[in-house]
Design an enzyme around this catalytic site. Structure first.
Site, mmCIF file in Angstrom:
data_model
loop_
_atom_site.group_PDB
_atom_site.id
_atom_site.type_symbol
_atom_site.label_atom_id
_atom_site.label_comp_id
_atom_site.label_asym_id
_atom_site.label_seq_id
_atom_site.Cartn_x
_atom_site.Cartn_y
_atom_site.Cartn_z
ATOM 1 N N ASP A 56 -4.877 -12.169 1.253
ATOM 2 C CA ASP A 56 -5.750 -10.989 1.200
ATOM 3 C C ASP A 56 -7.224 -11.370 1.233
ATOM 4 O O ASP A 56 -8.081 -10.576 0.842
ATOM 5 C CB ASP A 56 -5.460 -10.105 -0.008
ATOM 6 C CG ASP A 56 -5.898 -8.647 0.212
ATOM 7 O OD1 ASP A 56 -6.233 -8.310 1.366
ATOM 8 O OD2 ASP A 56 -5.909 -7.867 -0.750
ATOM 9 N N HIS B 239 0.808 -1.226 0.000
ATOM 10 C CA HIS B 239 0.000 0.000 0.000
ATOM 11 C C HIS B 239 0.839 1.274 0.000
ATOM 12 O O HIS B 239 0.274 2.359 -0.204
ATOM 13 C CB HIS B 239 -0.993 0.057 1.171
ATOM 14 C CG HIS B 239 -2.154 -0.873 1.042
ATOM 15 N ND1 HIS B 239 -3.200 -0.638 0.176
ATOM 16 C CD2 HIS B 239 -2.441 -2.034 1.668
ATOM 17 C CE1 HIS B 239 -4.080 -1.618 0.281
ATOM 18 N NE2 HIS B 239 -3.640 -2.490 1.176
#
Length: 417
Positions: free
Chosen positions: A299, A209
């Protein structure tokens, strides 16, 4: 090593795949770096664990039964709060998410909360699923090193520096939230201190991220290996959440780890994907920087769509089967499934031990860099700045007390009469 079952065919029905030799092979005890089950517990059940059975959950991709079917032995559970909580109550929400992870990993006998490499290894010997806690997004610490240290005391052993929003000290790969924009300063001086304090504590730095510039800056500054906990190869799928080749090469120098994300959008750059798309990322990264730099990122529960054949956490053996079909060796898979992550965690702890004589950092972020309406300087309030209904007590306290005393005396007289 035990005998491994390999199916030599390009067209495999992964839903019907039955291969005991691979499902029960010692190598298939997985360490997976990212799962957002805690987020789903918040959204769907407001963290009321008494209302759910974690052994069998509906409407999600994760539960204990499927962990066992997928031969997952270690799971890093993400503690994530939305970027909208930045400048508001992100710390409180993060504490509540840590609480629900700690509860689910202590109230269910199949789980065991671990905070060290040795505890992780011991949990495997006990037949437990080891739970690690990771904060997903540096906005959770509200630019506070004491908050970071307290999260460590609560069991957090990894933190992503950003999510989809910039923090006052690190830059995100996303531009969705127009906050804390800076030019040519992707990791501020305070951001470097955050990395240093994580190194001192023994907390794994997670770069998923973050922007590429932030990642480069961290890799040149961190004394310990870092991870991308759920990212894939940009050369295979050119999404901004993925990692380009030049950054992967720096990661190799750092002896860190990229743990491949399985979300459709990040593996195929489309809404649909299959196991072959995922394996392409593994093949490409292995060729570029070696199998020792790769792990499995998952994820699940954070992303919304996953490849055909990898729909939930029970399906990891199908990915292993595909990598075996592509001539990955047992030693390479042993690293991908478990040993690479253990190596990084051990090195992070080794750096912590080397820095054990360093005192906790007392650096504070400059107030102007993190200023927001909810951020206060802790000092005695000036009565002149208080609202009238609060200041009146300080300015006219004595008359107010006299009035109250008079009322009480009169009330007592009337009661006697």
């Amino acid at each position: 090593m035990g005998k491994v079952c390999i199916i030599h065919t390009r067209y495999i029905n992964y839903h019907k795949l039955k291969c005991p030799s691979i499902l029960y092979h010692p190598l298939s005890r997985l360490s997976v770096s990212h799962n957002d089950l805690a987020l789903q517990l918040r959204i769907r059940h407001n963290n009321h664990l008494s209302q759910v059975d974690l052994r069998n959950l509906s409407k999600v991709s994760t539960d204990i039964s499927r962990f066992k079917a997928g031969h997952v032995q270690t799971q890093m559970f993400a503690v994530y709060v939305l970027c909208g909580a930045q400048q508001k109550d992100a710390v409180r929400l993060t504490l509540e998410q840590i609480d629900v992870v700690r509860r689910m990993c202590t109230e269910y006998k199949e789980f065991e909360l671990v905070t060290s490499v040795q505890e992780l290894k011991d949990s495997k010997d006990k037949g437990k699923i080891a739970c690690l806690i990771s904060i997903e997004g540096g906005h959770s610490i509200d630019s506070s090193l004491p908050a970071l240290r307290m999260f460590y005391q609560l069991g957090v052993r990894s933190m992503g520096l950003t999510h989809s929003c910039n923090t006052p000290w690190a830059e995100s790969s996303s531009t969705f939230y127009p906050v804390y924009k800076r030019e040519n300063n992707s990791l501020t001086s305070f951001g470097k201190v955050v990395v240093e304090e994580m190194n001192r504590l023994g907390m794994i730095v997670d770069l998923s991220h973050t922007s590429w510039n932030t990642s480069f800056a961290v890799l040149s500054h961190s004394k310990a290996p870092v991870i991308f906990s759920h990212s894939s190869s940009y050369s295979i799928c050119n999404h901004s959440r993925n990692v380009p080749d030049n950054l992967l090469l720096e990661l190799k120098k750092n002896q860190g780890l990229i743990m491949v994300n399985l979300h459709n959008t990040f593996v195929s750059c489309r809404d649909e994907a299959n196991i072959s798309h995922v394996a392409d990322h593994f093949d490409y990264i292995r060729k570029l920087i070696g199998a020792e730099s790769i792990g499995i990122g998952g994820d699940y529960e954070g992303a919304t769509s996953f490849p055909h054949g990898l729909e939930d956490v029970s399906k990891y053996p199908a990915l292993i089967q595909e990598l075996l079909r592509r001539n990955w060796t047992e030693n390479e898979l042993a690293g991908v499934l478990r040993h690479n992550f253990l190596r990084v965690f051990e090195q992070v702890e080794r750096v912590r031990d080397q820095l054990s004589s360093n005192l906790p950092s007392e650096v504070q972020i400059p107030f102007e860099e993190a200023h927001n309406p909810c951020r206060l300087v802790l000092r005695r309030p000036d009565p002149r700045s208080l609202p009238s209904d609060q200041s009146s007590g300080a300015e006219g306290g004595l008359p107010g007390l006299l009035i109250l005393a008079t009322v009480l005396v009169l009330s007592r007289i009337f009661l006697i009469e």
